[in-house]
Design an enzyme around this catalytic site. Structure first.
Site, PDB file in Angstrom:
ATOM      1  N   ASP A   1       0.846  -1.179   0.000  1.00  0.00           N
ATOM      2  CA  ASP A   1       0.000   0.000   0.000  1.00  0.00           C
ATOM      3  C   ASP A   1       0.887   1.237   0.000  1.00  0.00           C
ATOM      4  OD1 ASP A   1      -2.426   1.375   0.011  1.00  0.00           O
ATOM      5  OD2 ASP A   1      -2.455   1.535   2.186  1.00  0.00           O
TER       6      ASP A   1
ATOM      7  N   TYR B   1       1.194   5.734  -0.553  1.00  0.00           N
ATOM      8  CA  TYR B   1       0.737   6.958   0.134  1.00  0.00           C
ATOM      9  C   TYR B   1       0.990   8.113  -0.826  1.00  0.00           C
ATOM     10  CZ  TYR B   1       0.650  10.132   4.297  1.00  0.00           C
ATOM     11  OH  TYR B   1       0.369  11.101   5.230  1.00  0.00           O
TER      12      TYR B   1
ATOM     13  N   HIS C   1      -3.822  14.256   0.381  1.00  0.00           N
ATOM     14  CA  HIS C   1      -4.064  13.407   1.552  1.00  0.00           C
ATOM     15  C   HIS C   1      -2.915  13.523   2.545  1.00  0.00           C
ATOM     16  CE1 HIS C   1      -5.383  10.024   3.970  1.00  0.00           C
ATOM     17  NE2 HIS C   1      -4.218   9.422   3.779  1.00  0.00           N
TER      18      HIS C   1
ATOM     19  N   ARG D   1       0.504  17.652  12.675  1.00  0.00           N
ATOM     20  CA  ARG D   1       1.704  18.462  12.915  1.00  0.00           C
ATOM     21  C   ARG D   1       1.373  19.925  12.607  1.00  0.00           C
ATOM     22  NH1 ARG D   1       3.544  13.856  10.414  1.00  0.00           N
ATOM     23  NH2 ARG D   1       3.484  14.820   8.341  1.00  0.00           N
TER      24      ARG D   1
ATOM     25  N   GLU E   1     -10.524   4.033   3.187  1.00  0.00           N
ATOM     26  CA  GLU E   1      -9.552   4.674   2.310  1.00  0.00           C
ATOM     27  C   GLU E   1      -9.920   4.289   0.886  1.00  0.00           C
ATOM     28  OE1 GLU E   1      -5.544   3.786   3.450  1.00  0.00           O
ATOM     29  OE2 GLU E   1      -5.600   5.216   5.114  1.00  0.00           O
TER      30      GLU E   1
ATOM     31  N   GLU F   1      -9.137   3.887  -2.737  1.00  0.00           N
ATOM     32  CA  GLU F   1      -7.864   3.722  -3.424  1.00  0.00           C
ATOM     33  C   GLU F   1      -8.062   3.037  -4.771  1.00  0.00           C
ATOM     34  OE1 GLU F   1      -4.684   2.110  -1.127  1.00  0.00           O
ATOM     35  OE2 GLU F   1      -5.454   2.866   0.790  1.00  0.00           O
TER      36      GLU F   1
ATOM     37  N   ASP G   1      -9.182   0.282   1.634  1.00  0.00           N
ATOM     38  CA  ASP G   1      -8.225  -0.189   2.637  1.00  0.00           C
ATOM     39  C   ASP G   1      -8.703   0.286   4.008  1.00  0.00           C
ATOM     40  OD1 ASP G   1      -5.916  -1.518   3.462  1.00  0.00           O
ATOM     41  OD2 ASP G   1      -4.774   0.343   3.496  1.00  0.00           O
TER      42      ASP G   1
ATOM     43  N   ARG H   1      -8.052   3.929  12.931  1.00  0.00           N
ATOM     44  CA  ARG H   1      -7.141   5.053  13.178  1.00  0.00           C
ATOM     45  C   ARG H   1      -6.621   5.082  14.608  1.00  0.00           C
ATOM     46  NH1 ARG H   1      -5.849   6.026   8.023  1.00  0.00           N
ATOM     47  NH2 ARG H   1      -7.589   6.810   6.781  1.00  0.00           N
TER      48      ARG H   1
ATOM     49  N   GLN I   1      -4.038   2.327  14.966  1.00  0.00           N
ATOM     50  CA  GLN I   1      -2.873   2.709  14.167  1.00  0.00           C
ATOM     51  C   GLN I   1      -2.036   3.776  14.857  1.00  0.00           C
ATOM     52  OE1 GLN I   1      -3.940   4.358  10.391  1.00  0.00           O
ATOM     53  NE2 GLN I   1      -1.840   4.584   9.675  1.00  0.00           N
TER      54      GLN I   1
ATOM     55  N   TYR J   1       1.977   2.579  15.670  1.00  0.00           N
ATOM     56  CA  TYR J   1       2.774   2.690  14.450  1.00  0.00           C
ATOM     57  C   TYR J   1       4.233   3.085  14.670  1.00  0.00           C
ATOM     58  CZ  TYR J   1       3.240   7.762  13.838  1.00  0.00           C
ATOM     59  OH  TYR J   1       3.590   9.075  13.958  1.00  0.00           O
TER      60      TYR J   1
ATOM     61  N   LYS K   1      -4.231  -1.769  10.194  1.00  0.00           N
ATOM     62  CA  LYS K   1      -4.434  -1.884   8.754  1.00  0.00           C
ATOM     63  C   LYS K   1      -4.666  -3.323   8.298  1.00  0.00           C
ATOM     64  CE  LYS K   1      -3.399   2.336   7.057  1.00  0.00           C
ATOM     65  NZ  LYS K   1      -4.149   3.065   6.028  1.00  0.00           N
TER      66      LYS K   1
ATOM     67  N   THR L   1      -8.758  -5.608   3.756  1.00  0.00           N
ATOM     68  CA  THR L   1      -8.674  -4.713   2.609  1.00  0.00           C
ATOM     69  C   THR L   1      -9.611  -5.261   1.545  1.00  0.00           C
ATOM     70  OG1 THR L   1      -6.368  -4.142   3.065  1.00  0.00           O
ATOM     71  CG2 THR L   1      -7.171  -3.743   0.820  1.00  0.00           C
TER      72      THR L   1
ATOM     73  N   THR M   1      -4.770   6.463  -0.140  1.00  0.00           N
ATOM     74  CA  THR M   1      -5.998   7.247  -0.197  1.00  0.00           C
ATOM     75  C   THR M   1      -5.941   8.286  -1.306  1.00  0.00           C
ATOM     76  OG1 THR M   1      -6.255   6.980   2.187  1.00  0.00           O
ATOM     77  CG2 THR M   1      -7.567   8.696   1.132  1.00  0.00           C
TER      78      THR M   1
ATOM     79  N   GLU N   1     -10.206  12.662   7.034  1.00  0.00           N
ATOM     80  CA  GLU N   1     -10.092  13.963   6.378  1.00  0.00           C
ATOM     81  C   GLU N   1     -11.450  14.650   6.280  1.00  0.00           C
ATOM     82  OE1 GLU N   1      -7.216  13.945   2.807  1.00  0.00           O
ATOM     83  OE2 GLU N   1      -7.935  11.892   3.011  1.00  0.00           O
TER      84      GLU N   1
END
Length: 427
Positions: free
Chosen positions: A116, A118, A123, A132, A189, A191, A221, A225, A228, A232, A241, A245, A332, A346
């Site tokens: 997978d 990114y 996204h 952040r 997600e 995809e 997918d 959250r 994760q 992670y 994850k 899927t 995503t 999102e």
């Protein structure tokens, strides 16, 4: 190209499309077919080729690009109304057309490895701003390579398979210790997935994209959250994850997407030479996400920053081998507008901006009983449109956990642990 199959020319499944599937009827073994209109053509008897009598497409995919093209031309000729022998072809082929309403669709491939990526700038930027807010949204490597991780191929499931809410460790509130329990932030997600046909040897990089990749399939997918975000660091996605899927039962050949090909987005800085684009493999695919039958997003795949040929090049540059049936996904798909975001994290900005459905229900993340359906269309010849088969799934309640599953771990990370409690960037 028109077809003699009733209704085919008025549908998004004309001879210009012809997605592959594995299907069965009651009491019959699964075998391969292609969709034309609202029918499935049973390929083994229609083409007199036993590779299509198998319960997966892997045997056919392993034959390679020349065989894929030859088979497509043969099927188009059999279904075409223009061919001089159309009447004879119809007489021979019509007995092998099965109404779609009579078939059960199965997983079309035996998945080898699952990777997978990114690859959406929007996204990745949205997630970076969310988690952040006082720093640079993108991490330093993001514009230099398509970031990805190896997923779990054994939990890739066909559209329609119910999705059981996963359990795992999660932190219920800042400053509190982790607990084991059902995810409270179950997400989607939207995809696009790419299915590998021609393999490579260990130690060699992949060659031309279209020599290895047979076609595309829609992917959801599913992502927990909260699980994760806790697990992670430092090795990336794991239980948040790996539980499921979903892929569409339809594999659309790359050859059907000729009118959808576009130049990829400008990339700055210029990537290293192995990631150079030899051909335009951006794809103008318009996706649509529905929650309980209500549209909530329209992600545009053409806005993706990294293109699938670059994903393939990066995935194999170290000599990692490809196998027939390997699946890699885009991550995503999100666009620049709020209505183009391909994940609930999102759309609701991590739950701070809930969405209200037409029936008055409020959603931040998925509730038990929710059904998510992803569809997509792409340009076809002569201003027409072709459809990529949908992928759908319904959320079931979590299964009972192990005895003692709510026991807390012995230590809670403190502020001195830096970003250990920061929610994860995600594919």
């Amino acid at each position: 190209m028109t077809s003699w199959v009733p209704g085919a020319d008025a549908s998004p499944y004309t001879p210009a499309n012809l997605p592959y599937c594995v299907f069965s009827r009651q009491g019959e073994a699964p075998r391969a077919g292609v969709r034309i209109g609202d029918h499935v053509l049973d390929l083994a008897p229609a083409l007199h080729d036993e590779v299509f009598a198998a319960p997966s497409l892997n045997g056919f995919l392993a034959r390679g690009r020349a065989a894929w093209s030859d088979t497509r031309r043969r099927v188009q000729r059999l279904l075409s109304a223009q061919a001089g022998e159309a009447a004879a072809n119809r007489a021979a082929v019509e007995p092998h057309l099965v109404p779609l309403a009579e078939v059960r669709l199965h997983q079309p491939i035996e998945v080898g490895d699952y990777v997978d990526f990114y690859c959406s700038l929007e996204h990745a930027t949205n997630l970076g701003r969310m988690f952040r807010p006082d720093g640079e949204p993108l991490l330093p490597n993001w514009r230099h390579l398509p970031v990805g991780y190896h997923g779990r191929s054994g939990t890739v499931v066909v559209s329609g398979t119910p999705i059981t809410r996963p359990r795992g460790q999660r932190v219920p509130a800042p400053g509190r210790p982790p607990v084991l329990g059902p995810s409270a932030k179950l997400d989607i997600e939207a995809e696009l997935g790419f299915v590998v046909g021609t393999p490579t040897r260990l130690g060699e990089a992949a060659g031309d994209f279209a020599d290895h990749v047979f076609g595309v399939t829609l992917v959801n997918d599913w992502s927990a959250r909260d699980i994760q975000s806790w697990e992670y660091v430092p090795l990336g996605p794991f239980l948040g994850k790996s539980f499921a899927t979903s892929i569409s039962p339809w594999i659309t050949p790359l050859e059907a997407l000729g009118h959808a090909r576009v130049a990829g987005r400008a990339q700055d800085p210029e990537p290293l030479s192995y990631l150079g684009r030899r051909e335009p493999w951006g794809l103008d695919i318009a996706m649509r996400v529905e929650l309980n039958g209500e549209p909530i997003s329209a992600p545009p795949y053409r806005q993706m920053y990294w293109t699938p040929d670059q994903m393939l090049a990066h995935m194999t540059v170290n000599g990692a081998s490809l196998r027939t049936g390997d699946l890699f996904a885009s991550g995503t798909v999100s666009g620049a507008e709020p209505g183009q975001r391909g994940s609930l994290i999102e759309i609701t900005w991590n739950g701070s901006e809930p969405i209200k459905l037409a029936d008055g229900q409020i959603r931040t993340f998925l509730e038990d009983g929710d059904t998510v359906t992803i569809t997509a269309t792409a340009p076809g010849p002569g201003g027409t449109s072709i459809a990529l088969g949908e992928v759908t799934g319904t959320i079931l309640p979590s299964l009972p956990g192990p005895r003692g599953g709510s026991d807390r771990t012995s230590r809670v990370p403190s502020d001195r642990d830096g970003d250990r409690r920061r929610p994860a960037d995600c594919g």
